[in-house]
Motif scaffolding. Structure first.
Motif, PDB file in Angstrom:
ATOM      1  N   SER A 122       0.814  -1.216   0.000  1.00  0.00           N
ATOM      2  CA  SER A 122       0.000   0.000   0.000  1.00  0.00           C
ATOM      3  C   SER A 122       0.846   1.265   0.000  1.00  0.00           C
ATOM      4  N   ALA A 123       1.982   1.250   0.714  1.00  0.00           N
ATOM      5  CA  ALA A 123       2.852   2.428   0.724  1.00  0.00           C
ATOM      6  C   ALA A 123       3.507   2.634  -0.638  1.00  0.00           C
ATOM      7  N   ASP A 124       3.887   1.532  -1.279  1.00  0.00           N
ATOM      8  CA  ASP A 124       4.440   1.619  -2.638  1.00  0.00           C
ATOM      9  C   ASP A 124       3.412   2.235  -3.585  1.00  0.00           C
ATOM     10  N   ALA A 125       2.158   1.804  -3.456  1.00  0.00           N
ATOM     11  CA  ALA A 125       1.099   2.333  -4.323  1.00  0.00           C
ATOM     12  C   ALA A 125       0.913   3.827  -4.098  1.00  0.00           C
ATOM     13  N   LEU A 126       0.952   4.248  -2.839  1.00  0.00           N
ATOM     14  CA  LEU A 126       0.768   5.669  -2.547  1.00  0.00           C
ATOM     15  C   LEU A 126       1.940   6.496  -3.081  1.00  0.00           C
ATOM     16  N   ARG A 127       3.144   5.938  -3.034  1.00  0.00           N
ATOM     17  CA  ARG A 127       4.300   6.653  -3.600  1.00  0.00           C
ATOM     18  C   ARG A 127       4.150   6.820  -5.107  1.00  0.00           C
ATOM     19  N   VAL A 142      -7.135  10.303   2.195  1.00  0.00           N
ATOM     20  CA  VAL A 142      -7.806   9.210   2.892  1.00  0.00           C
ATOM     21  C   VAL A 142      -7.629   7.952   2.047  1.00  0.00           C
ATOM     22  N   VAL A 143      -6.832   7.007   2.551  1.00  0.00           N
ATOM     23  CA  VAL A 143      -6.545   5.763   1.838  1.00  0.00           C
ATOM     24  C   VAL A 143      -7.630   4.747   2.180  1.00  0.00           C
ATOM     25  N   ILE A 144      -8.225   4.138   1.151  1.00  0.00           N
ATOM     26  CA  ILE A 144      -9.366   3.246   1.335  1.00  0.00           C
ATOM     27  C   ILE A 144      -9.163   1.998   0.483  1.00  0.00           C
ATOM     28  N   PRO A 145      -9.397   0.807   1.026  1.00  0.00           N
ATOM     29  CA  PRO A 145      -9.312  -0.400   0.191  1.00  0.00           C
ATOM     30  C   PRO A 145     -10.368  -0.368  -0.901  1.00  0.00           C
ATOM     31  N   ASP A 269      -8.460  -3.706  12.188  1.00  0.00           N
ATOM     32  CA  ASP A 269      -8.045  -2.602  11.328  1.00  0.00           C
ATOM     33  C   ASP A 269      -8.753  -2.725   9.984  1.00  0.00           C
ATOM     34  N   ALA A 270      -9.558  -1.703   9.645  1.00  0.00           N
ATOM     35  CA  ALA A 270     -10.293  -1.728   8.380  1.00  0.00           C
ATOM     36  C   ALA A 270      -9.462  -1.226   7.210  1.00  0.00           C
ATOM     37  N   HIS A 271      -8.196  -0.859   7.462  1.00  0.00           N
ATOM     38  CA  HIS A 271      -7.271  -0.393   6.422  1.00  0.00           C
ATOM     39  C   HIS A 271      -7.741   0.899   5.764  1.00  0.00           C
ATOM     40  N   VAL A 272      -8.444   1.720   6.532  1.00  0.00           N
ATOM     41  CA  VAL A 272      -8.861   3.045   6.082  1.00  0.00           C
ATOM     42  C   VAL A 272      -8.077   4.065   6.890  1.00  0.00           C
ATOM     43  N   TYR A 273      -7.255   4.860   6.214  1.00  0.00           N
ATOM     44  CA  TYR A 273      -6.334   5.771   6.904  1.00  0.00           C
ATOM     45  C   TYR A 273      -6.414   7.177   6.324  1.00  0.00           C
ATOM     46  N   SER A 274      -6.531   8.156   7.204  1.00  0.00           N
ATOM     47  CA  SER A 274      -6.471   9.561   6.794  1.00  0.00           C
ATOM     48  C   SER A 274      -5.089  10.088   7.147  1.00  0.00           C
ATOM     49  N   LEU A 275      -4.336  10.508   6.140  1.00  0.00           N
ATOM     50  CA  LEU A 275      -2.938  10.886   6.324  1.00  0.00           C
ATOM     51  C   LEU A 275      -2.736  12.378   6.114  1.00  0.00           C
ATOM     52  N   ALA A 276      -2.011  12.997   7.046  1.00  0.00           N
ATOM     53  CA  ALA A 276      -1.672  14.413   6.938  1.00  0.00           C
ATOM     54  C   ALA A 276      -0.666  14.611   5.808  1.00  0.00           C
ATOM     55  N   PRO A 277      -0.592  15.817   5.235  1.00  0.00           N
ATOM     56  CA  PRO A 277       0.359  16.070   4.141  1.00  0.00           C
ATOM     57  C   PRO A 277       1.803  15.722   4.498  1.00  0.00           C
ATOM     58  N   TRP A 278       2.218  16.008   5.745  1.00  0.00           N
ATOM     59  CA  TRP A 278       3.621  15.725   6.091  1.00  0.00           C
ATOM     60  C   TRP A 278       3.883  14.221   6.159  1.00  0.00           C
ATOM     61  N   VAL A 279       2.851  13.423   6.441  1.00  0.00           N
ATOM     62  CA  VAL A 279       3.011  11.970   6.444  1.00  0.00           C
ATOM     63  C   VAL A 279       3.164  11.458   5.016  1.00  0.00           C
ATOM     64  N   SER A 291       4.326  -1.103   3.428  1.00  0.00           N
ATOM     65  CA  SER A 291       2.947  -1.273   3.862  1.00  0.00           C
ATOM     66  C   SER A 291       2.567  -0.189   4.870  1.00  0.00           C
ATOM     67  N   ILE A 292       1.385   0.387   4.702  1.00  0.00           N
ATOM     68  CA  ILE A 292       0.904   1.376   5.665  1.00  0.00           C
ATOM     69  C   ILE A 292       0.613   0.700   7.004  1.00  0.00           C
ATOM     70  N   GLN A 293      -0.055  -0.449   6.967  1.00  0.00           N
ATOM     71  CA  GLN A 293      -0.451  -1.123   8.194  1.00  0.00           C
ATOM     72  C   GLN A 293       0.737  -1.635   9.002  1.00  0.00           C
ATOM     73  N   SER A 294       1.646  -2.342   8.349  1.00  0.00           N
ATOM     74  CA  SER A 294       2.745  -2.987   9.084  1.00  0.00           C
ATOM     75  C   SER A 294       4.018  -2.161   9.133  1.00  0.00           C
ATOM     76  N   GLY A 295       4.093  -1.083   8.334  1.00  0.00           N
ATOM     77  CA  GLY A 295       5.298  -0.266   8.330  1.00  0.00           C
ATOM     78  C   GLY A 295       5.098   1.134   8.854  1.00  0.00           C
ATOM     79  N   LEU A 296       4.157   1.869   8.268  1.00  0.00           N
ATOM     80  CA  LEU A 296       3.947   3.266   8.655  1.00  0.00           C
ATOM     81  C   LEU A 296       3.296   3.402  10.028  1.00  0.00           C
ATOM     82  N   LEU A 297       2.205   2.657  10.271  1.00  0.00           N
ATOM     83  CA  LEU A 297       1.485   2.813  11.527  1.00  0.00           C
ATOM     84  C   LEU A 297       2.346   2.526  12.756  1.00  0.00           C
ATOM     85  N   PRO A 298       3.111   1.412  12.785  1.00  0.00           N
ATOM     86  CA  PRO A 298       3.970   1.181  13.946  1.00  0.00           C
ATOM     87  C   PRO A 298       4.971   2.317  14.170  1.00  0.00           C
TER      88      PRO A 298
END
Length: 307
Positions: A122-127, A142-145, A269-279, A291-298
């Motif tokens: 998911s992080a790769d996709a967002l990049r 807002v990232v949504i499955p 975790d529903a894998h729905v995340y609202s991310l600030a611009p700096w994130v 991965s947002i769930q296993s990499g960014l969130l921790p």
């Protein structure tokens, strides 16, 4: 790092106020191997019909208050564009891997992006979305499955997820706990036997929420709890030395010095995340996070109380 938790049943509460700088990013790049043979390269899971209607279109309908949406699909996906145009959208512009559409009902701008073959999370996709400069840099994303199933056509997902401007990330947690006729919590295997949905062990997490001791009026917006713990059940309960010892949670003191702490495994975790611009900028720089769930969130959970 904040969380909105909601019951798996009942009506959604008004929880999200959209503004011009909010963009929904629907990640629809996986085929859905767990649903095979219903899914395949020719039928990705976000196109599976729910009550005769493709689930991704139900999702788009529920995001009517978002000024713009981005749909990121697999590099081999040739069906999503055809489905959107056939069912609900007008094609406005296209390039090699980008298509600009307009949702007929709401006149929303929808950008469809084909992800490259080397997208592994998911992080790769967002990049890759960031690399195309599709979304304004000051916009909250807002990232949504893409396969999130919305059963009610009149249920707006923006009533569930609220991107608070002062939080790095807001995430949606769903309470999937069930009890039997005597009020005893059911195990995942028992849920499945009763015809419900039982989670696999690798999908269960210990999640700790810290609820602030703040009194608010009925007219003020809700004060969200902070996520202070989010660890895989398998990691927490791993018994590498085979001693049979009781699982222990290691929670740094700074995370528990305020408010009431609640730790449960029934939140999912529903894998729905609202991310600030700096994130968003952080994700672009930290290419090791896939991965947002296993990499960014921790990372955000562990760093939120540091000065």
């Amino acid at each position: 790092m904040k969380a909105k938790n909601t019951s798996s049943g009942g009506n959604a509460q008004s929880f999200f106020t959209t503004h011009p700088r909010v963009c929904g990013v629907l990640l629809a790049g996986t085929k859905g191997s767990r649903l095979y043979p219903m899914t395949s390269a020719d039928m990705p899971k976000h196109l599976l019909p729910v009550a005769g209607f493709p689930s991704i279109l139900r999702l788009i309908q529920s995001l009517g208050n978002f000024p713009e949406l981005v749909v990121a699909v697999n590099h081999q996906d040739n069906l999503t564009l055809d489905t959107l145009v056939k069912e609900a959208c007008t094609l406005k512009e296209k390039t090699e891997d980008l298509w600009t559409l307009e949702y007929k009902e709401t006149k929303q701008k929808i950008t469809l992006l084909k992800l490259s073959e080397d997208c592994f999370g998911s992080a790769d996709a967002l990049r890759q979305v960031e690399a195309k400069n599709i979304v304004h840099p000051k916009t909250r994303v807002v990232v949504i499955p893409g396969d999130l199933v919305i059963l009610k056509r009149d249920l707006n997902l923006d009533a569930i997820v609220r991107p608070s401007n002062d939080s790095a990330c807001t995430t949606l947690l769903v309470d999937v706990g069930e009890v039997d006729e005597h009020g005893v919590p059911l195990k995942e295997s028992a849920k499945a036997k009763k015809g419900g949905l039982g989670r696999e062990e690798e999908d269960i997490e210990y999640i700790g929420l810290s609820y602030p001791k703040v009194k608010t009026s009925s007219l003020s917006p809700p004060v969200l709890p902070r996520i202070v713990l989010k660890e895989s059940k398998l990691d927490v309960e791993a018994d590498e030395d085979m001693t049979g010892s009781t699982a222990k949670l290691d929670l740094p003191k700074p995370r528990v010095h305020k408010g009431k702490l609640v730790i449960r495994t029934e939140w999912s975790d529903a894998h729905v995340y609202s991310l600030a611009p700096w994130v968003r900028e952080l994700l672009v720089e930290r290419k090791s996070i896939s991965s947002i769930q296993s990499g960014l969130l921790p990372l955000l959970v562990s760093r939120q109380f540091r000065g």
